[in-house]
Design a protein around this motif. Structure first.
Motif, PDB file in Angstrom:
ATOM      1  N   LYS A 232       0.838  -1.201   0.000  1.00 34.73           N
ATOM      2  CA  LYS A 232       0.000   0.000   0.000  1.00 34.73           C
ATOM      3  C   LYS A 232       0.874   1.252   0.000  1.00 34.73           C
ATOM      4  N   GLY A 290      -0.388 -11.526  -2.518  1.00 39.93           N
ATOM      5  CA  GLY A 290      -1.211 -10.456  -1.954  1.00 39.93           C
ATOM      6  C   GLY A 290      -0.438  -9.299  -1.375  1.00 39.93           C
ATOM      7  N   ASN A 292       1.162  -6.930  -2.582  1.00 43.03           N
ATOM      8  CA  ASN A 292       1.040  -5.634  -3.264  1.00 43.03           C
ATOM      9  C   ASN A 292      -0.055  -4.757  -2.704  1.00 43.03           C
ATOM     10  N   GLY A 293      -1.050  -5.353  -2.035  1.00 40.68           N
ATOM     11  CA  GLY A 293      -2.156  -4.531  -1.555  1.00 40.68           C
ATOM     12  C   GLY A 293      -2.172  -4.369  -0.045  1.00 40.68           C
ATOM     13  N   ASN A 441       4.251   5.525  -7.764  1.00 44.96           N
ATOM     14  CA  ASN A 441       3.101   5.021  -8.526  1.00 44.96           C
ATOM     15  C   ASN A 441       3.553   4.033  -9.588  1.00 44.96           C
ATOM     16  N   ALA A 442       4.642   4.389 -10.273  1.00 48.26           N
ATOM     17  CA  ALA A 442       5.150   3.509 -11.326  1.00 48.26           C
ATOM     18  C   ALA A 442       5.582   2.178 -10.713  1.00 48.26           C
ATOM     19  N   ASN A 444       4.445   0.754  -8.055  1.00 52.63           N
ATOM     20  CA  ASN A 444       3.231   0.007  -7.706  1.00 52.63           C
ATOM     21  C   ASN A 444       2.702  -0.749  -8.924  1.00 52.63           C
ATOM     22  N   GLU A 445       2.720  -0.088 -10.081  1.00 53.79           N
ATOM     23  CA  GLU A 445       2.253  -0.724 -11.317  1.00 53.79           C
ATOM     24  C   GLU A 445       3.180  -1.855 -11.732  1.00 53.79           C
ATOM     25  N   ARG A 450       1.502  -4.650 -14.166  1.00 58.68           N
ATOM     26  CA  ARG A 450       0.711  -3.907 -15.141  1.00 58.68           C
ATOM     27  C   ARG A 450       1.597  -3.125 -16.090  1.00 58.68           C
ATOM     28  N   ARG A 459       8.552   6.186 -17.233  1.00 57.24           N
ATOM     29  CA  ARG A 459       7.746   6.987 -16.310  1.00 57.24           C
ATOM     30  C   ARG A 459       8.614   7.676 -15.265  1.00 57.24           C
TER      31      ARG A 459
ATOM     32  N   GLU B 160      -6.344  -8.723  -5.533  1.00 56.18           N
ATOM     33  CA  GLU B 160      -5.950  -7.534  -4.766  1.00 56.18           C
ATOM     34  C   GLU B 160      -6.990  -6.462  -5.036  1.00 56.18           C
ATOM     35  N   ASN B 163      -6.214  -2.903  -5.230  1.00 52.48           N
ATOM     36  CA  ASN B 163      -5.044  -2.633  -6.060  1.00 52.48           C
ATOM     37  C   ASN B 163      -5.315  -3.037  -7.505  1.00 52.48           C
ATOM     38  N   PRO B 165      -7.045  -1.795 -10.910  1.00 54.00           N
ATOM     39  CA  PRO B 165      -7.632  -0.596 -11.508  1.00 54.00           C
ATOM     40  C   PRO B 165      -9.104  -0.781 -11.862  1.00 54.00           C
ATOM     41  N   THR B 248      -7.272   3.413  -0.083  1.00 48.81           N
ATOM     42  CA  THR B 248      -6.485   3.121  -1.279  1.00 48.81           C
ATOM     43  C   THR B 248      -5.037   3.546  -1.087  1.00 48.81           C
ATOM     44  N   PRO B 256      -4.644   2.409  -7.158  1.00 47.92           N
ATOM     45  CA  PRO B 256      -3.369   2.288  -7.832  1.00 47.92           C
ATOM     46  C   PRO B 256      -3.273   3.204  -9.051  1.00 47.92           C
ATOM     47  N   ASP B 257      -2.160   3.914  -9.135  1.00 47.20           N
ATOM     48  CA  ASP B 257      -1.876   4.753 -10.294  1.00 47.20           C
ATOM     49  C   ASP B 257      -3.057   5.661 -10.664  1.00 47.20           C
ATOM     50  N   HIS B 258      -3.596   6.354  -9.667  1.00 43.81           N
ATOM     51  CA  HIS B 258      -4.659   7.348  -9.851  1.00 43.81           C
ATOM     52  C   HIS B 258      -6.007   6.765 -10.274  1.00 43.81           C
ATOM     53  N   HIS B 259      -6.192   5.455 -10.161  1.00 42.83           N
ATOM     54  CA  HIS B 259      -7.448   4.883 -10.626  1.00 42.83           C
ATOM     55  C   HIS B 259      -8.622   5.092  -9.681  1.00 42.83           C
TER      56      HIS B 259
END
Lengths: 479, 309
Positions: A232, A290, A292-293, A441-442, A444-445, A450, A459, B160, B163, B165, B248, B256-259
């Motif tokens: 998070k 899990g 990541n969240g 943010n990048a 996290n993706e 993603r 980015r 998740e 997390n 989008p 969030t 995540p990433d502004h979603h």
């Protein structure tokens, strides 16, 4: 989350908010009159700052027996037991009685006192409600600490205090060339693991990235996650990514990022290698499921339950997880493993100082305050701190080897000894919060698969380029 | 009015109006003033930049995304909450099987009324913690645990929720709806109870079923309450700050990433974290305008002739 002091995650309750705003209202009225008193040419009262005791080699500031000292300490992640232990020791040595205040409301309690000209003698100005150092400095409220730093050290009177500290750690308290705040706590960042789990599985501390991946693979096969992170808050995984970049590309790669170089990420081999290495962990399924969240405490507690082998964090981790850590967990710190062709050795770590202590210029008991700070930088008090708050101080080699520290803290002592001068510290997190957030943010993706490493680099570079466009960015530069 | 009454009334109004001017109107004016500057929030030196902040707003993808998310909330939160609340309120008050010509709720309706109201007594902070546990991203989460037991997901690949989008916005809508339905159920129940029984009885005698009596009697007579509910829920949807910022990822949430970004989270981040306070004030002004527009449009669009009964 990007602070060197232990994150204090206690929220502000609605009732507290109302109470405080009412209090603020009450304060602001008398404060106005103080302000106007200042504006209308205060400064009539002369500072009666002559030492009351005799100045000797052991008593450089002239502390008199039977005096008083007013200590205010931020009571956050490190508690305030350490300060009580110091005060007891101070009383024993000098017969000085301390008034102790442990609080989270530094601004609420101290702003009126600063304005009224009766501040405490020494303050740990930290936490979410700290008073901004630059504001205090500009209004002439802070003592230049050079006097303390140039005084003889308690442990070795032949040395100045400043020469007993870990190099570079006092720079964090600089304002216009003067040290006005003493950032007392020494923090290291890296990976953490359980010594018990390692012994059980027959693993050894991985020194290279391949060894690290091998352990992750072995663990995953046995149903244990390889790497956990505090998803998070992508701040934590950025510790891993950025440390890898610095260790692979050397200090040059780190400074390129801090100095907003147009090739800080895209076009930097170190950055490419580092991000691809982290992504390999994701792609091969070595992340704790899990993770990541998860909240930072959730993730760390899972790790304490042996659901993952490694986790990224700073050295506040042990104190933060005190209650969740099993007695035989044997928490251990380690530097980031090396990628092939790294410019820094394995022992190199990210390290820095936090938790600023200040002495108000208008303190009533200046001699006592200065002596108090001098003693803070003695081995005895530094050890007291390590015992009570499970963290290191900026005093080099500052913990008595006879004292038994908690295992995690002990391992950071050893790691920083081994690192020696091989330490690094990013500053972009303090300088460019927007860029920091965009890189987070990048990341996290990236961790959620993603985006791919190439996109992450793009980015991150875009974030750097955006920060470089701000004309104010020229004021920050490191060589 | 008798002589002296105006002075009397004005005397009472003076204090509240003064308070309103000082604590509501004046801050709005100040915010607008700051929105025309490059204020950084720490000191009082700043310079006037005209409408630059507003121009920048329309090129800020994060902010525009946040506006879009607020619009989604604005559509789905009121619609889903009101429909569910209406349905439950109808079932609780008039949905039961008719016994000897009487109109009553389904069996156990008193119990349901109390239970549905429970979520409303929880504060938003508790709600965030509660649903944090529901949506937790590993096998320890309630939803993931359930799906695991049912064999729908693999333990190594938990969902998740917050997390993802594609899920995060809907996960948040579900929380708001869960929280709000109970309150509007009670509101609509109270309104339904004031509808005379004989109207329903007459409809029953004429052979109206549940659906018909709902659409032909209940809904038209409830219109005032629905309208109020719509405005309140619209305001909730324009805000969403507490839930998004606590549940969030990211500083003040939005990940995540502004979603899951909403206007208020973007504003807070710019104001406190990035030190772009003047820019954040411009966002505040835009939020105020949009909220005003939404309120006016909702009240106008739902205006109908009042039915007397």
């Amino acid at each position: 989350m990007g602070s060197t002091s232990a994150p204090n995650n206690e929220g502000l309750g609605r009732r507290d908010l109302i109470k405080r705003s009412a209090a603020l209202g009450l304060i602001s009225v008398p404060t106005m009159s103080f302000l106007s008193a200042c504006a209308s040419g205060g400064g009539g009262d002369t500072n009666t700052d002559k030492p009351k005791g005799e100045i000797t080699k052991d008593n450089p500031f002239g502390v008199a027996k039977g005096g008083k000292i007013d200590v205010v300490v931020f009571k956050g992640g490190y508690g305030d037991d350490y300060a009580k232990a110091w005060e007891a020791s101070f009383n024993k040595k000098w017969g000085v009685t301390a008034t102790h205040t442990g609080t989270q409301e530094i601004t609420g309690k101290l702003q009126p006192r600063f304005n009224a000209g009766n501040p405490p003698d020494i303050v740990d100005n930290s936490g979410a409600q700290k008073i901004k150092i630059d504001v205090l400095h500009k209004s002439g409220q802070l003592l230049d600490l050079a006097e303390v730093l140039d005084a003889p050290s308690v442990d070795d009177p032949g040395k100045k205090v400043r020469d007993t500290l870990i190099p570079g750690t006092i720079d964090a308290g600089l304002q216009e060339g003067k040290v006005v705040a003493l950032n007392y706590i020494y923090t290291v960042w890296g990976l953490w693991y359980s010594g018990k789990l390692f012994k059980e599985k027959g693993w050894t501390e991985p020194k290279t990235w391949d060894e690290f991946l091998a352990i992750c693979k072995d663990a995953t096969a046995q149903g244990i996650g390889g790497l956990a992170h505090q998803g998070k808050y992508p701040y934590y995984i950025n510790v891993a990514i950025m440390d890898l970049i610095a260790k692979t590309g050397g200090l040059e790669a780190m400074k390129a990022i801090d100095n907003l170089d147009p090739k800080a990420f895209v076009g930097s081999d170190a950055a490419k290698q580092a991000v691809e290495a982290i992504y390999e962990v994701v792609e091969k399924g070595y992340l704790m499921p899990g993770t990541n969240g998860l909240e930072h405490t959730e993730s760390q507690t899972r790790w304490n339950q042996y659901k993952a082998v490694f986790i990224t964090s700073g050295s506040w981790l042990e104190n933060e997880q005190l209650k969740q850590t099993p007695a035989d967990f044997d928490m251990k710190f380690m530097p980031m493993p090396l990628l092939p062709g790294s410019k820094m050795p394995y022992e190199a770590i990210r390290a820095g100082s936090g938790e600023p202590f200040i002495i108000p210029a208008k303190a009533k008991n200046l001699a006592e305050a200065k002596e108090f700070m001098r003693m803070m930088l003695s081995k005895e008090w530094s050890t007291l701190f390590a015992k009570e708050a499970n963290s290191l101080t900026i005093l080099a080699d500052g913990v008595d080897p006879s004292v038994k520290l908690r295992p995690g803290t002990q391992s950071t002592v050893e790691a920083s000894k081994r690192a020696g001068t091989n330490t690094f510290r990013y500053l972009y997190t303090e300088w460019y919060s927007e860029m920091d957030t965009e890189i987070q943010n990048a990341s996290n993706e990236l961790m959620a698969k993603r985006i791919q490493p190439a996109e992450w680099l793009k980015r991150a570079q875009a974030a750097v380029d955006k920060a470089a466009k701000d004309p104010a960015a020229k004021n920050n530069r490191r060589d | 009015m008798r002589k002296g009454q105006y002075t009397f009334v004005t005397g009472f109004l003076l204090v509240p109006v003064a308070l309103y001017l000082v604590f509501v109107i004046w801050p709005y004016v100040q915010t607008f003033g700051y929105s025309l500057t490059d204020w950084k929030g720490q000191s009082q030196d700043f310079s006037f930049v005209g409408f630059d902040n507003y121009a920048a707003l329309f090129e800020d993808d994060v902010f525009l995304g946040a506006v879009w998310h607020n619009i989604l909330f604005l559509v789905f939160v009121p619609v889903v909450t009101i429909l569910l609340a209406l349905f439950f309120a109808f079932m609780v008050n008039a949905g039961g099987r008719s016994r000897a010509g009487g109109v009553a709720g389904v069996a156990g309706s008193k119990f349901y009324k109390v239970v549905y109201f429970f979520p409303q007594v929880l504060s938003l902070a508790i709600l965030a913690v509660l649903f944090g546990a529901v949506y937790r991203s590993d096998a320890g989460g309630m939803l993931n645990g359930l799906l695991l037991k049912l064999g729908l997901i693999d333990a190594d690949q938990p969902v998740e929720w917050l997390n993802e989008p594609d899920f995060v916005l809907w996960a948040l809508v579900a929380v708001v709806v869960w929280h709000g339905v109970g309150f509007y159920l009670v509101l609509f129940s109270a309104a339904m109870q004031s509808i005379p029984r004989d109207v329903y009885e007459a409809a029953l005698i004429d052979g109206a079923g549940r659906a018909q009596s709902f659409f032909k009697i209940t809904l038209p007579l409830l219109w005032d309450s629905v309208q109020t509910a719509w405005v309140y829920l619209g305001i909730v949807a324009m805000d969403m700050f507490v839930l998004v910022s606590t549940m969030t990822s990211g500083d003040y949430g939005g990940g995540p990433d502004h979603h899951s970004e909403v206007m208020s989270t973007v504003m807070m981040r710019n104001f406190l974290y990035f030190g772009k306070s003047g820019y954040a004030c411009a966002m505040g002004v835009v939020m105020l305008l949009l909220t005003l527009i939404v309120s006016v449009v909702t009240l106008r669009a739902t205006r109908r002739e009042r039915l007397e009964f």
